[in-house]
Design an enzyme around this catalytic site. Structure first.
Site, PDB file in Angstrom:
ATOM      1  N   ARG A 175      -0.141  13.093  12.238  1.00 19.57           N
ATOM      2  CA  ARG A 175      -0.169  11.472  12.335  1.00 19.57           C
ATOM      3  C   ARG A 175       0.961  10.857  13.410  1.00 19.57           C
ATOM      4  NH1 ARG A 175       1.510   6.953   9.373  1.00 19.57           N
ATOM      5  NH2 ARG A 175      -0.071   5.288   9.235  1.00 19.57           N
ATOM      6  N   SER A 244     -10.620   7.995   5.108  1.00 16.67           N
ATOM      7  CA  SER A 244      -9.883   7.271   4.139  1.00 16.67           C
ATOM      8  C   SER A 244     -10.515   6.135   3.172  1.00 16.67           C
ATOM      9  CB  SER A 244      -8.948   6.488   4.904  1.00 16.67           C
ATOM     10  OG  SER A 244      -8.212   6.910   5.663  1.00 16.67           O
ATOM     11  N   LYS A 273       2.968   2.833   5.230  1.00 18.78           N
ATOM     12  CA  LYS A 273       1.828   2.185   5.718  1.00 18.78           C
ATOM     13  C   LYS A 273       1.768   0.637   4.908  1.00 18.78           C
ATOM     14  CE  LYS A 273      -3.123   3.021   6.509  1.00 18.78           C
ATOM     15  NZ  LYS A 273      -3.021   2.494   8.232  1.00 18.78           N
TER      16      LYS A 273
HETATM   17  C1  LIG Z   1      -5.268  12.319   3.852  1.00 19.11           C
HETATM   18  C2  LIG Z   1      -5.360  10.932   4.530  1.00 19.11           C
HETATM   19  N1  LIG Z   1      -5.803   9.834   3.914  1.00 19.11           N
HETATM   20  C3  LIG Z   1      -5.556   8.781   4.256  1.00 19.11           C
HETATM   21  C4  LIG Z   1      -5.103   8.628   5.703  1.00 19.11           C
HETATM   22  C5  LIG Z   1      -4.949   6.954   6.378  1.00 19.11           C
HETATM   23  O1  LIG Z   1      -5.825   6.939   7.277  1.00 19.11           O
HETATM   24  P1  LIG Z   1      -6.066   5.651   8.228  1.00 19.11           P
HETATM   25  O2  LIG Z   1      -6.712   4.741   7.108  1.00 19.11           O
HETATM   26  O3  LIG Z   1      -6.981   5.671   9.355  1.00 19.11           O
HETATM   27  O4  LIG Z   1      -4.726   5.407   8.266  1.00 19.11           O
HETATM   28  P2  LIG Z   1      -3.640   6.053   9.601  1.00 19.11           P
HETATM   29  O5  LIG Z   1      -3.275   7.046   8.874  1.00 19.11           O
HETATM   30  O6  LIG Z   1      -4.519   6.182  10.739  1.00 19.11           O
HETATM   31  O7  LIG Z   1      -2.792   4.990   9.803  1.00 19.11           O
HETATM   32  C6  LIG Z   1      -4.767   9.703   6.360  1.00 19.11           C
HETATM   33  N2  LIG Z   1      -4.068   9.274   7.689  1.00 19.11           N
HETATM   34  N3  LIG Z   1      -4.880  10.673   5.824  1.00 19.11           N
HETATM   35  C1  LIG Z   2      -1.186   7.479   5.888  1.00 21.50           C
HETATM   36  C2  LIG Z   2      -1.262   6.855   4.690  1.00 21.50           C
HETATM   37  N1  LIG Z   2      -2.644   6.472   4.332  1.00 21.50           N
HETATM   38  C3  LIG Z   2      -2.717   5.715   2.962  1.00 21.50           C
HETATM   39  S1  LIG Z   2      -1.106   5.850   2.532  1.00 21.50           S
HETATM   40  C4  LIG Z   2      -0.390   6.368   3.712  1.00 21.50           C
HETATM   41  C5  LIG Z   2       0.926   6.893   3.823  1.00 21.50           C
HETATM   42  C6  LIG Z   2       1.439   7.529   2.709  1.00 21.50           C
HETATM   43  O1  LIG Z   2       2.837   8.179   3.061  1.00 21.50           O
HETATM   44  P1  LIG Z   2       4.125   8.395   1.769  1.00 21.50           P
HETATM   45  O2  LIG Z   2       3.583   9.620   1.161  1.00 21.50           O
HETATM   46  O3  LIG Z   2       5.121   8.395   2.730  1.00 21.50           O
HETATM   47  O4  LIG Z   2       3.771   7.052   0.953  1.00 21.50           O
END
Ligand SMILES: Cc1ncc(COP(=O)(O)OP(=O)(O)O)c(N)n1
Ligand SMILES: Cc1ncsc1CCOP(=O)(O)O
Ligand SMILES: [Mg+2]
Length: 343
Positions: A175, A244, A273
């Site tokens: 990511r 998601s 996030k």
């Molecule tokens: C396993 C997993 N779950 C949720 C997310 C979040 O995806 P998204 O809502 O598109 O947000 P971004 O990660 O793109 O900022 C994820 N990456 N992975």
């Molecule tokens: C990518 C993403 N999507 C929902 S929460 C999240 C970030 C989770 O990060 P962390 O494990 O550091 O709280």
């Protein structure tokens, strides 16, 4: 039965050898479908093909066999003596089956026209078996991965991910919301190779095009990303697509649209996030009760609150900081995995 111009034993010997080769290869694939994937439909496909091959393997062809005078029996290639993983083993045997079927198709035409047609059809059946097998093998590996690392940008991203893989991690998502495409492509390529070296799955966040070009195992899409249907067109039928979700409506839609798994969260508010509100453990519990497909809890999860998330029903969790920012990513991975394995 043999056409007059081909009345030597050469063609029956070629057919006999390749009927054996195709059957043996199919049996090896069948065992994996049956005992590895526990997929009776795929195992049955293999069995049906083996039976059809057996019907072509008449005594006329069997008696042509002359193993002591076959110059090919002693020939082996060093690659045949090593298999580095199940994927490698399956690939090698699918290749062997396809080669044998092509030989049967071509030489079979000289023996009986129907034989050429039958083995051409079977070759197409094996292509579709291969496609199903790749997807199923990936998906089983996905389902057996309790811990999912989602990366954050870091100059040492490769060594952190490798340290986590050494701790037993089997699922990684790259990511990177800010880097240029060329940088993302380069890092994705390296991470994908690294994950595959450790027999772990590699998922690309947001970008189906990059997932396809680096041969990732899948792509993860959020509510603001492209549709699952479009991603499917880009990545093909065999890669995993995740979506998601933050509530039951998004969950139902993702399932209806054909997601292979869903993300459930952010469970807790997280600086990774910051603009996304926490959904809490109630939605985790809802997923446990209602999701017919694999789902992974994400957001603010670490060693301190993991037991609560597990108690709410999570069997798979995704983390960013808990591994990426750990002093010792190998140890952090082992500790998270140890808790998840007690669930
Ligand atoms: C396993 C997993 N779950 C949720 C997310 C979040 O995806 P998204 O809502 O598109 O947000 P971004 O990660 O793109 O900022 C994820 N990456 N992975
Ligand atoms: C990518 C993403 N999507 C929902 S929460 C999240 C970030 C989770 O990060 P962390 O494990 O550091 O709280
Ligand atoms: Mg996204």
């Amino acid at each position: 039965m043999l056409k007059e111009t081909h009345n030597s034993l050469s063609i029956p010997r070629i057919l006999d050898a390749n009927l054996n080769r195709a059957r043996e290869g199919l049996r090896i694939i069948e065992e994996w479908c049956r005992f590895g994937l526990e997929n009776s439909q795929l195992a049955d496909n293999c069995k049906q093909m083996r039976q059809e091959i057996a019907r072509w393997h008449t005594s006329e062809l069997r008696i042509a066999r002359d193993t002591p005078n076959d110059p090919g029996t002693a020939l082996t290639h060093p690659q045949e003596e090593t298999r580095s993983s199940i994927d490698h083993l399956l690939q090698a045997n699918l290749c062997r089956i396809q080669e044998a079927l092509r030989v049967l198709e071509e030489y079979g035409k000289l023996y009986q026209p129907q034989m050429g047609i039958a083995f051409k059809n079977m070759r197409y059946q094996v292509y579709s078996l291969e496609s199903n097998l790749v997807k199923q093998t990936r998906y089983e590996k996905y389902k057996k991965s309790p811990l999912y690392l989602v990366t954050s940008p870091d100059d040492n991203i490769l060594s952190i991910v490798e340290a986590a893989l050494q701790g037993g991690l089997t699922l990684v998502q790259y990511r990177d919301k800010n880097s240029e495409d060329t940088i993302q492509l380069e890092i994705a390529q390296k991470l994908c190779q690294l994950c595959h070296k450790y027999d772990a799955l590699f998922i690309m966040n947001d970008r189906a095009d990059i997932a396809l070009s680096v041969n990732a195992d899948g792509v993860h899409l959020g509510q603001q990303d492209i549709s699952i249907a479009l991603a499917r067109q880009i990545v093909g039928p065999n890669r995993i697509i995740g979506r998601s979700t933050t509530n039951p409506q998004e969950m139902a839609k993702a399932i209806a649209e054909g997601a292979d798994y869903i993300g459930v969260g952010p469970v807790y508010a997280t600086p990774t996030k910051p603009d996304k509100p926490a959904v809490g453990l109630d939605y985790v519990n809802y997923a446990k009760e209602n999701s017919p497909i694999p789902w992974v809890a994400i957001g603010g999860i670490d060693l301190n609150n993991l037991n609560d998330v597990i108690s709410a029903g999570a069997q798979q969790v995704a983390v960013v900081r808990a591994i990426m920012k750990a002093d010792n990513p190998t140890k952090a991975t082992q500790e998270l995995l140890a808790k998840l394995s007690l669930k």
